[in-house]
Write a protein that holds these residues in place. Sequence first.
Motif, short mmCIF file in Angstrom:
data_model
loop_
_atom_site.label_atom_id
_atom_site.label_comp_id
_atom_site.label_asym_id
_atom_site.label_seq_id
_atom_site.Cartn_x
_atom_site.Cartn_y
_atom_site.Cartn_z
N CYS A 489 0.86 -1.18 0.00
CA CYS A 489 0.00 0.00 0.00
C CYS A 489 0.90 1.23 0.00
O CYS A 489 1.63 1.47 0.95
CB CYS A 489 -0.88 -0.03 1.25
SG CYS A 489 -1.67 1.55 1.58
N PHE A 504 -2.68 0.34 -4.33
CA PHE A 504 -2.50 -1.04 -3.85
C PHE A 504 -1.94 -1.94 -4.93
O PHE A 504 -2.32 -1.83 -6.10
CB PHE A 504 -3.84 -1.63 -3.38
CG PHE A 504 -4.27 -1.11 -2.05
CD1 PHE A 504 -3.90 -1.77 -0.90
CD2 PHE A 504 -5.02 0.05 -1.96
CE1 PHE A 504 -4.29 -1.28 0.34
CE2 PHE A 504 -5.41 0.54 -0.73
CZ PHE A 504 -5.04 -0.13 0.43
N ALA A 522 -10.50 -1.09 0.94
CA ALA A 522 -9.21 -0.93 1.61
C ALA A 522 -8.73 0.51 1.49
O ALA A 522 -8.19 1.08 2.43
CB ALA A 522 -8.19 -1.90 1.01
N LYS A 523 -8.95 1.10 0.30
CA LYS A 523 -8.53 2.49 0.09
C LYS A 523 -9.23 3.42 1.08
O LYS A 523 -8.59 4.25 1.74
CB LYS A 523 -8.88 2.94 -1.34
CG LYS A 523 -7.82 2.58 -2.35
CD LYS A 523 -8.16 3.13 -3.73
CE LYS A 523 -7.15 2.59 -4.73
NZ LYS A 523 -7.61 2.71 -6.11
N VAL A 526 -7.80 3.13 4.49
CA VAL A 526 -6.51 3.81 4.67
C VAL A 526 -6.73 5.32 4.82
O VAL A 526 -6.12 5.97 5.67
CB VAL A 526 -5.57 3.50 3.49
CG1 VAL A 526 -4.31 4.35 3.57
CG2 VAL A 526 -5.20 2.02 3.49
N VAL A 552 -5.69 -3.02 7.25
CA VAL A 552 -5.87 -3.71 5.97
C VAL A 552 -5.90 -5.22 6.18
O VAL A 552 -6.72 -5.94 5.59
CB VAL A 552 -4.76 -3.30 4.96
CG1 VAL A 552 -4.85 -4.14 3.70
CG2 VAL A 552 -4.87 -1.82 4.63
N VAL A 566 1.05 -7.13 4.88
CA VAL A 566 0.79 -5.81 4.32
C VAL A 566 2.06 -4.97 4.45
O VAL A 566 2.63 -4.86 5.54
CB VAL A 566 -0.38 -5.12 5.04
CG1 VAL A 566 -0.64 -3.75 4.44
CG2 VAL A 566 -1.63 -5.99 4.95
#
Length: 573
Positions: A489, A504, A522-523, A526, A552, A566
């Motif tokens: 990421c 990603f 996930a974005k 974050v 994540v 990650v």
Amino acid sequence: MTAMNEHQAVKIIPLGGLGEIGLNMLALECEGKILLIDCGLMFPEDFMLGVDIVIPDFTYLAGRSNDIVALLLTHAHEDHIGAVPYLLRHHKPVVVGSKITLAFLEYELAHSRVSGNGNGGGNGHANGNGNGFADVRMETVAAGDKRDYGPFTVEFIQVSHSIHGGFALAIRTPQGLIIHSGDFKLDFTPFDGEMTDMNRFAQFGDQGVLCMLSDSTNVEREGYTISERDIALELENIFHDCPGRIIVTLFASNLQRIQQIFDISSRFSRKIVLNGRSVVESIRIGRQLGVLKIDDDLLGDLNDLEKLDPSRIVILCTGSQGEPMSVLTRIAENNHKHIEIEAGDTVILSSKIIPGNERAVTNIINELYRKGADVVYETISKIHTSGHAYQEELKVLLRLCKPKHFIPIHGEYRQLVQHAKLAKKMGVASKNIHVLESGDSIIAVDGALRAGDRVPSGRVYVDGHGIGDVGNIVLTDRRLLSEDGTITCALAHRDGMIVSGPHFKSKGVVYEPEYAELIDEAKNLVLETMQTLRTDNAFSEEDAKQEIARAVRRLFAKRIGRRPIVIPVIMEV
Ligand SMILES: [Zn+2]
Ligand SMILES: [Zn+2]
């Protein structure tokens, strides 16, 4: 007890091989001197990803170089000598073994991935190889020899095993006699005449044995091992029925079996073609030492294979464990320059399939059948026998030695427990049977044994040139990588405010287009995480990395049941 007795107490310290397969190593300590017995490796198990070999932890010996009076090698199997090069980097004791054991050790040292560092003693016989082990002192002994090492007097006893030159040890100490069985069996009709010296064991038994340590490998098997003679008969039957070429794989160090193959081939007027480094080297060592008796005429050349009548050929090669680069694997995969399977070929795997290698070996067997060969292997034929005593043989040794105390060695924990039960049945008092694990020391003084302290012991992973730098955390990472993949990421920020990303990239986790939704989620996660961190006053990249990785990972675990590694890449611009 008096101070004198305590000074002469004998501490028995298993540094490896108890409660595990491999890593066999034992230390005896008395009057400040240490006698080492064997120094073996363990082949990595499936969960030790990328690890080449495993060696014992030598911490206990740190700073004690001058106290080590000798390293005795019972025989040349890897689980007994494989870690010697690593020990010799730090300590330079005289290394003692039969001539065949030391010949295999020299080969091991010459081809070791590590080099000796050259410090320490060494004014004796140099072994002449050029990678820093030249100052290693070696002392050749024969069965029946007696030698003094500090407070210990050792007699070497001949035993029958699946390799030549194996010894059991009778060690005279100030506290009494200790018998170490080495790896042994009682083959009454061995192929090479190397029989276990039962007379000598009986004599020691009559003199009184304080403590016996004995091989537990096959304690779960009833009866006796099959004799090497019977294996020869079975091999002969197979040769008799084979119309075409015969391809044999086995453990390269099993010179008795190799001699059998040569003898039978000669009787059937077949020439033997050797292929694969360990087979070639092992036979060179065996012939050089006079252990193998082979006529030059019997040896064929790989380049002449096509000219020879198939019914006159035996190919002896590496690959009994399905090793990826071995000759048999390449043959099975149609990847060998000179050898291609043809109808009429018979492939004999004359060795045990080591647990962990079953998949690789059975794949090869399937491939060989597919290509038209007939295959003979352990599960369907008596073409292999163990080098380790079965129950009845273990009982015989217990009966002959009549030890006061008993310590089962060389086995997984359940095997040690079974061997303890067997010893009890054979008359050893329960309180005198000691089931230990590597690192549990025990102290002999005044005819009794009492528990000593725990000493440092364990497994050191060797990975490429790194020794011990791969620990359990690295292995866990590797397991996660291999099972659940990685997610990178990347983002750029100014004072915690995102100016680019997050982007990603995943490897081995999800097929991205299919999981576009998951990546979007996930974005957002974050972005939220960064937002929260920024509002807490002191923004730090370290915190951000940790929080992002955690968030994540949790998301992926929840959505798709995987826990990828990650890797946050955070850049300030
Ligand atoms: Zn062995
Ligand atoms: Zn062994």
